[in-house]
Enzyme design. Structure first.
Site, PDB file in Angstrom:
ATOM      1  N   GLN A 102     -78.927 -82.986 -28.814  1.00  0.00           N
ATOM      2  CA  GLN A 102     -80.166 -82.485 -28.330  1.00  0.00           C
ATOM      3  C   GLN A 102     -80.909 -82.705 -29.501  1.00  0.00           C
ATOM      4  O   GLN A 102     -81.312 -81.634 -30.392  1.00  0.00           O
ATOM      5  CB  GLN A 102     -80.250 -81.068 -28.050  1.00  0.00           C
ATOM      6  CG  GLN A 102     -81.613 -80.545 -27.175  1.00  0.00           C
ATOM      7  CD  GLN A 102     -81.719 -79.312 -26.778  1.00  0.00           C
ATOM      8  OE1 GLN A 102     -80.721 -78.941 -26.455  1.00  0.00           O
ATOM      9  NE2 GLN A 102     -82.791 -78.712 -26.142  1.00  0.00           N
ATOM     10  N   PHE A 103     -81.720 -83.894 -29.660  1.00  0.00           N
ATOM     11  CA  PHE A 103     -82.868 -84.255 -30.835  1.00  0.00           C
ATOM     12  C   PHE A 103     -84.135 -83.489 -30.781  1.00  0.00           C
ATOM     13  O   PHE A 103     -84.515 -83.061 -31.808  1.00  0.00           O
ATOM     14  CB  PHE A 103     -83.039 -85.658 -30.820  1.00  0.00           C
ATOM     15  CG  PHE A 103     -84.260 -85.993 -29.720  1.00  0.00           C
ATOM     16  CD1 PHE A 103     -85.518 -86.105 -30.039  1.00  0.00           C
ATOM     17  CD2 PHE A 103     -83.890 -86.363 -28.413  1.00  0.00           C
ATOM     18  CE1 PHE A 103     -86.621 -86.254 -29.440  1.00  0.00           C
ATOM     19  CE2 PHE A 103     -84.843 -86.714 -27.598  1.00  0.00           C
ATOM     20  CZ  PHE A 103     -86.091 -86.731 -27.872  1.00  0.00           C
ATOM     21  N   THR A 104     -84.436 -82.724 -29.680  1.00  0.00           N
ATOM     22  CA  THR A 104     -85.523 -81.863 -29.331  1.00  0.00           C
ATOM     23  C   THR A 104     -85.383 -80.640 -30.341  1.00  0.00           C
ATOM     24  O   THR A 104     -86.479 -79.968 -30.358  1.00  0.00           O
ATOM     25  CB  THR A 104     -85.845 -81.366 -27.872  1.00  0.00           C
ATOM     26  OG1 THR A 104     -84.726 -80.716 -27.457  1.00  0.00           O
ATOM     27  CG2 THR A 104     -86.020 -82.811 -27.317  1.00  0.00           C
TER      28      THR A 104
END
Length: 150
Positions: free
Chosen positions: A78-80
């Protein structure tokens, strides 16, 4: 590197309507990889994750690790987790790792965890995933390599 760890009694991830990973008792771990992260940082984060004593014992104290409860892992990229919301209303993701490097580190983390935990399930890096879970407690812990690695 950032891990958002949720104690779950059940969790699963789907991509295009197909389940790619599903566990019962264990940790759902959302994994964010920053541009400065390395294999060495990943190893330290994995070690901390595996040894966390956040399951309740017979007295209701958070005293048991994943191994103590024969728990499983569901690992989801999850890059966010590297969203920077300080300016304006649109998050910036400039601190997130580049996709090729982050994908390799995510695979590395999954492989290393599989060496230490009997059941490790995963999402698909870069895919549009649907994650569902039953969070026990709720109990959620955030590990940030900037805070645990000196």
């Amino acid at each position: 590197m950032r891990f958002v760890i949720q104690v779950v009694s059940h969790a699963k991830v789907e991509v295009d309507g197909n389940t790619t990973g599903e566990i019962d008792k264990g940790f759902l771990v959302l994994i964010g990889i920053g541009h400065d992260d390395t294999v060495e940082i990943a190893d330290r984060m994995i070690d901390k994750l595996i040894k966390l004593r956040i399951f309740s014992d017979e007295n209701g104290k958070t005293n048991l690790s994943l191994a103590d409860v024969s728990g499983s892992l569901l690992l989801v990229s999850q890059f966010t987790l590297y969203a920077d919301c300080r300016k304006g209303n649109r998050p910036s993701f400039t601190s997130a790792g580049a996709p090729d490097m982050s994908g390799r580190l995510y695979d590395y983390i999954c492989d290393r965890c599989s060496e230490r935990v009997s059941v490790v399930e995963r999402g698909i890096f870069g895919a549009d995933m649907k994650v569902s879970l039953v969070n026990e407690g709720p109990f959620t812990v955030i590990l940030d390599s900037d805070e645990i690695i000196s």
